[in-house]
Write an enzyme that holds these catalytic residues in place. Structure first.
Site, mmCIF file in Angstrom:
data_model
loop_
_atom_site.group_PDB
_atom_site.id
_atom_site.type_symbol
_atom_site.label_atom_id
_atom_site.label_comp_id
_atom_site.label_asym_id
_atom_site.label_seq_id
_atom_site.Cartn_x
_atom_site.Cartn_y
_atom_site.Cartn_z
ATOM 1 N N TYR A 25 0.932 -1.221 -0.094
ATOM 2 C CA TYR A 25 -0.006 0.084 -0.015
ATOM 3 C C TYR A 25 0.757 1.206 0.138
ATOM 4 C CZ TYR A 25 -3.983 -3.049 0.151
ATOM 5 O OH TYR A 25 -4.794 -4.036 -0.322
ATOM 6 N N ARG A 71 1.656 1.937 -3.625
ATOM 7 C CA ARG A 71 0.633 2.384 -4.412
ATOM 8 C C ARG A 71 0.305 3.873 -4.058
ATOM 9 N NH1 ARG A 71 -3.646 -1.993 -3.762
ATOM 10 N NH2 ARG A 71 -4.723 -0.835 -5.297
ATOM 11 N N ASP A 87 -7.663 4.599 -5.422
ATOM 12 C CA ASP A 87 -7.102 5.931 -5.626
ATOM 13 C C ASP A 87 -7.951 7.085 -5.471
ATOM 14 O OD1 ASP A 87 -7.592 4.915 -9.079
ATOM 15 O OD2 ASP A 87 -8.494 6.786 -8.363
ATOM 16 N N HIS A 110 -14.447 0.221 -1.514
ATOM 17 C CA HIS A 110 -13.149 -0.716 -1.169
ATOM 18 C C HIS A 110 -12.218 0.141 -0.491
ATOM 19 C CE1 HIS A 110 -14.108 -3.872 -4.493
ATOM 20 N NE2 HIS A 110 -15.132 -3.791 -3.498
ATOM 21 N N CYS A 117 -7.372 3.459 12.682
ATOM 22 C CA CYS A 117 -6.662 2.893 13.998
ATOM 23 C C CYS A 117 -7.195 1.763 14.703
ATOM 24 C CB CYS A 117 -6.320 4.249 14.843
ATOM 25 S SG CYS A 117 -5.766 3.840 16.364
ATOM 26 N N CYS A 122 -0.932 6.898 15.487
ATOM 27 C CA CYS A 122 -2.474 7.138 15.214
ATOM 28 C C CYS A 122 -2.392 8.698 15.501
ATOM 29 C CB CYS A 122 -3.139 6.485 15.991
ATOM 30 S SG CYS A 122 -4.969 7.377 16.084
ATOM 31 N N ASN A 129 -15.820 -1.195 -21.283
ATOM 32 C CA ASN A 129 -14.720 -2.004 -20.933
ATOM 33 C C ASN A 129 -13.660 -2.300 -22.223
ATOM 34 O OD1 ASN A 129 -13.762 -3.040 -18.207
ATOM 35 N ND2 ASN A 129 -13.658 -4.936 -19.285
ATOM 36 N N ALA A 159 -11.682 3.651 -21.648
ATOM 37 C CA ALA A 159 -12.540 4.561 -20.992
ATOM 38 C C ALA A 159 -12.486 5.807 -21.309
ATOM 39 C CB ALA A 159 -12.400 4.331 -19.764
HETATM 40 C C1 BV8 Z 1 -16.830 -9.765 0.853
HETATM 41 C C2 BV8 Z 1 -9.227 -3.264 -1.827
HETATM 42 C C3 BV8 Z 1 -18.503 -10.789 2.724
HETATM 43 C C4 BV8 Z 1 -7.762 -4.051 -2.048
HETATM 44 C C5 BV8 Z 1 -10.281 -4.925 -3.237
HETATM 45 C C6 BV8 Z 1 -15.967 -17.244 -4.525
HETATM 46 C C7 BV8 Z 1 -16.842 -16.927 -5.298
HETATM 47 C C8 BV8 Z 1 -17.384 -15.550 -5.421
HETATM 48 C C9 BV8 Z 1 -16.974 -14.697 -4.352
HETATM 49 C C10 BV8 Z 1 -16.290 -14.998 -3.437
HETATM 50 C C11 BV8 Z 1 -15.665 -16.369 -3.393
HETATM 51 N N1 BV8 Z 1 -14.603 -16.351 -2.298
HETATM 52 C C12 BV8 Z 1 -14.677 -15.168 -1.684
HETATM 53 C C13 BV8 Z 1 -15.481 -14.255 -2.237
HETATM 54 C C14 BV8 Z 1 -15.924 -13.021 -1.940
HETATM 55 C C15 BV8 Z 1 -14.683 -12.188 -2.323
HETATM 56 C C16 BV8 Z 1 -14.617 -12.173 -3.790
HETATM 57 O O1 BV8 Z 1 -15.417 -11.749 -4.575
HETATM 58 N N2 BV8 Z 1 -13.389 -12.946 -4.428
HETATM 59 C C17 BV8 Z 1 -13.214 -13.079 -5.726
HETATM 60 C C18 BV8 Z 1 -11.719 -12.837 -6.006
HETATM 61 C C19 BV8 Z 1 -13.686 -14.393 -6.226
HETATM 62 N N3 BV8 Z 1 -15.200 -10.721 -1.955
HETATM 63 C C20 BV8 Z 1 -14.840 -10.175 -0.871
HETATM 64 O O2 BV8 Z 1 -14.230 -10.823 -0.357
HETATM 65 C C21 BV8 Z 1 -15.549 -8.714 -0.784
HETATM 66 N N4 BV8 Z 1 -16.011 -8.994 0.685
HETATM 67 O O3 BV8 Z 1 -17.607 -10.415 0.442
HETATM 68 O O4 BV8 Z 1 -17.339 -9.901 2.184
HETATM 69 C C22 BV8 Z 1 -18.783 -10.536 4.074
HETATM 70 C C23 BV8 Z 1 -19.924 -10.676 4.523
HETATM 71 C C24 BV8 Z 1 -20.279 -10.211 5.655
HETATM 72 C C25 BV8 Z 1 -19.676 -9.898 6.830
HETATM 73 C C26 BV8 Z 1 -18.204 -9.579 6.246
HETATM 74 C C27 BV8 Z 1 -17.614 -9.830 4.746
HETATM 75 C C28 BV8 Z 1 -14.344 -7.738 -0.325
HETATM 76 C C29 BV8 Z 1 -13.754 -7.416 -1.711
HETATM 77 C C30 BV8 Z 1 -13.205 -6.235 -1.805
HETATM 78 C C31 BV8 Z 1 -11.566 -6.608 -1.721
HETATM 79 N N5 BV8 Z 1 -10.547 -5.497 -1.898
HETATM 80 N N6 BV8 Z 1 -9.675 -3.767 -3.261
HETATM 81 C C32 BV8 Z 1 -6.790 -3.116 -2.956
HETATM 82 O O5 BV8 Z 1 -7.430 -2.432 -3.937
HETATM 83 O O6 BV8 Z 1 -5.633 -3.160 -2.846
HETATM 84 S S1 BV8 Z 1 -10.778 -6.004 -4.720
HETATM 85 C C33 BV8 Z 1 -9.882 -5.510 -6.028
HETATM 86 O O7 BV8 Z 1 -10.433 -6.127 -7.007
HETATM 87 C C34 BV8 Z 1 -9.643 -4.024 -6.514
HETATM 88 O O8 BV8 Z 1 -10.311 -2.891 -5.434
HETATM 89 C C35 BV8 Z 1 -10.559 -3.640 -7.660
HETATM 90 O O9 BV8 Z 1 -11.413 -2.851 -7.556
HETATM 91 C C36 BV8 Z 1 -11.478 -5.101 -7.463
HETATM 92 C C37 BV8 Z 1 -11.907 -5.537 -8.658
HETATM 93 O O10 BV8 Z 1 -11.022 -5.492 -9.941
HETATM 94 P P1 BV8 Z 1 -11.184 -4.366 -10.990
HETATM 95 O O11 BV8 Z 1 -11.500 -3.017 -10.579
HETATM 96 O O12 BV8 Z 1 -12.509 -5.024 -11.677
HETATM 97 O O13 BV8 Z 1 -9.759 -4.709 -11.707
HETATM 98 P P2 BV8 Z 1 -9.295 -5.757 -12.754
HETATM 99 O O14 BV8 Z 1 -7.765 -5.511 -12.883
HETATM 100 O O15 BV8 Z 1 -9.933 -6.949 -12.255
HETATM 101 O O16 BV8 Z 1 -10.165 -5.487 -14.145
HETATM 102 C C38 BV8 Z 1 -10.022 -4.108 -14.675
HETATM 103 C C39 BV8 Z 1 -10.819 -4.304 -15.908
HETATM 104 O O17 BV8 Z 1 -10.511 -3.003 -16.780
HETATM 105 C C40 BV8 Z 1 -10.263 -5.223 -17.126
HETATM 106 O O18 BV8 Z 1 -11.615 -5.994 -17.608
HETATM 107 C C41 BV8 Z 1 -9.750 -4.421 -18.312
HETATM 108 O O19 BV8 Z 1 -9.894 -5.179 -19.507
HETATM 109 C C42 BV8 Z 1 -10.360 -3.184 -18.195
HETATM 110 N N7 BV8 Z 1 -9.650 -2.041 -18.606
HETATM 111 C C43 BV8 Z 1 -7.960 -2.111 -18.721
HETATM 112 N N8 BV8 Z 1 -7.689 -0.930 -19.282
HETATM 113 C C44 BV8 Z 1 -8.861 -0.298 -19.543
HETATM 114 C C45 BV8 Z 1 -10.095 -1.020 -19.245
HETATM 115 N N9 BV8 Z 1 -11.146 -0.647 -19.368
HETATM 116 C C46 BV8 Z 1 -11.378 0.397 -20.125
HETATM 117 N N10 BV8 Z 1 -10.548 1.399 -20.402
HETATM 118 C C47 BV8 Z 1 -9.145 1.086 -20.465
HETATM 119 N N11 BV8 Z 1 -8.116 1.786 -20.350
#
Ligand code: BV8
Length: 237
Positions: free
Chosen positions: A58, A61, A96, A111, A119, A138, A204, A222
């Site tokens: 972090y 980033r 960001d 997120h 803290c 903190c 996308n 985008a």
């Molecule tokens: C929760 C912060 C429950 C960190 C992030 C199994 C099946 C389904 C779900 C799950 C599972 N096992 C676990 C889960 C749940 C899990 C999940 O979904 N896991 C996935 C991996 C399977 N989710 C969670 O844990 C969430 N919490 O479910 O809580 C709960 C319930 C009760 C009580 C307590 C808890 C929490 C999810 C949040 C995690 N944190 N971010 C950080 O940023 O460091 S997620 C992380 O991925 C990022 O934040 C990001 O935002 C997110 C999604 O990624 P994208 O933004 O889509 O980025 P990516 O690179 O994937 O895609 C970019 C796209 O842009 C591409 O398609 C590309 O083609 C396109 N692109 C590229 N360039 C361009 C473009 N488009 C246009 N123009 C361009 N120029």
């Protein structure tokens, strides 16, 4: 539904909207961070196991935030925020600060944010611009070693889910921009919107995992597609 019937809009953005500003996406070819998958670093378990590694992830980033600028997509969304008379909520998965720097106000970070700390001693959240590291103090309670990034990790509940659900139920148009549809609950928002009668549009670089759920899916950068769409929706609005 013609564009003129649109009053309430919800927009979801992901890393793709910041790609043209130079910020790496998660799941593209540059998606690994020093060999780590985001799912392995962005978790409470990783933070407990190796806080120095997670802080380094972090801190690196957060340091890039000062070196990048909002792009044409962020600016177009800020223009829509300023000119759209109906309801508008921009929900970003991004941590960001480019949407707010472009001028978007009706915005929420589901997120969390790189530019914030939390803290675990006093539960206060506060701005944070420089490196954090394990011994950060903190600003609220003065304890050191209890400050973590104010980021929602995997397995943690995203912020403001009630507000998001309510906006999805009221919206006439749901637009998803620059997200792969890999992460829930954000990837399921299109289903809620459809179920509640909204039109759905995806913009996308390539079809996302959820493209089949959208009424319309436009592929391209985008920086090109979003200004065109904002012009279109403001003209018809
Ligand atoms: C929760 C912060 C429950 C960190 C992030 C199994 C099946 C389904 C779900 C799950 C599972 N096992 C676990 C889960 C749940 C899990 C999940 O979904 N896991 C996935 C991996 C399977 N989710 C969670 O844990 C969430 N919490 O479910 O809580 C709960 C319930 C009760 C009580 C307590 C808890 C929490 C999810 C949040 C995690 N944190 N971010 C950080 O940023 O460091 S997620 C992380 O991925 C990022 O934040 C990001 O935002 C997110 C999604 O990624 P994208 O933004 O889509 O980025 P990516 O690179 O994937 O895609 C970019 C796209 O842009 C591409 O398609 C590309 O083609 C396109 N692109 C590229 N360039 C361009 C473009 N488009 C246009 N123009 C361009 N120029």
């Amino acid at each position: 539904m013609h564009s003129s019937d649109i009053r309430n809009i919800v927009i979801l953005t992901g890393a793709g909207v910041s790609a043209e500003s130079g910020l790496a996406t998660f799941r593209g070819p540059d998606g690994l961070w020093e060999g780590h998958r985001v799912e392995d670093v962005a978790t409470p378990e990783a933070f407990l196991r190796d806080p120095a590694l997670v802080h380094a992830f972090y801190d690196a980033r957060r340091a890039t935030l000062g070196m990048v600028e909002p792009n044409a997509a962020h600016r177009a969304l800020a223009r829509l925020d300023a000119e759209w008379a109906g309801e508008l909520l921009l929900v970003t998965q991004n941590v960001d600060d480019l949407h707010e720097r472009a001028g978007s106000n009706r915005l929420l970070h589901m997120h969390g944010e790189l530019a914030k700390g939390w803290c675990l001693g006093c539960d206060e959240r506060f701005g944070w611009t420089g490196a954090m590291g394990e011994a950060a103090e903190c600003p609220s309670c003065g304890t050191s070693g209890t400050v973590r990034p104010d980021i929602v990790w995997f397995g943690e509940m995203p912020y403001e889910m009630d507000r998001i659900e309510e906006a999805l139920q009221r919206c006439d148009l749901f637009v998803s921009i620059g997200t792969s549809g890999a992460v829930y609950p954000a990837a399921g928002f299109v289903q809620t919107a459809r179920y509640c009668g909204a039109r759905t549009l995806e913009m996308n670089l390539e079809p996302s995992l959820g493209s089949y759920m959208f009424d319309e899916s436009r592929t391209g950068r985008a920086g090109e597609l979003v200004p065109q769409w904002v012009d279109q929706v403001l003209r018809a609005g």
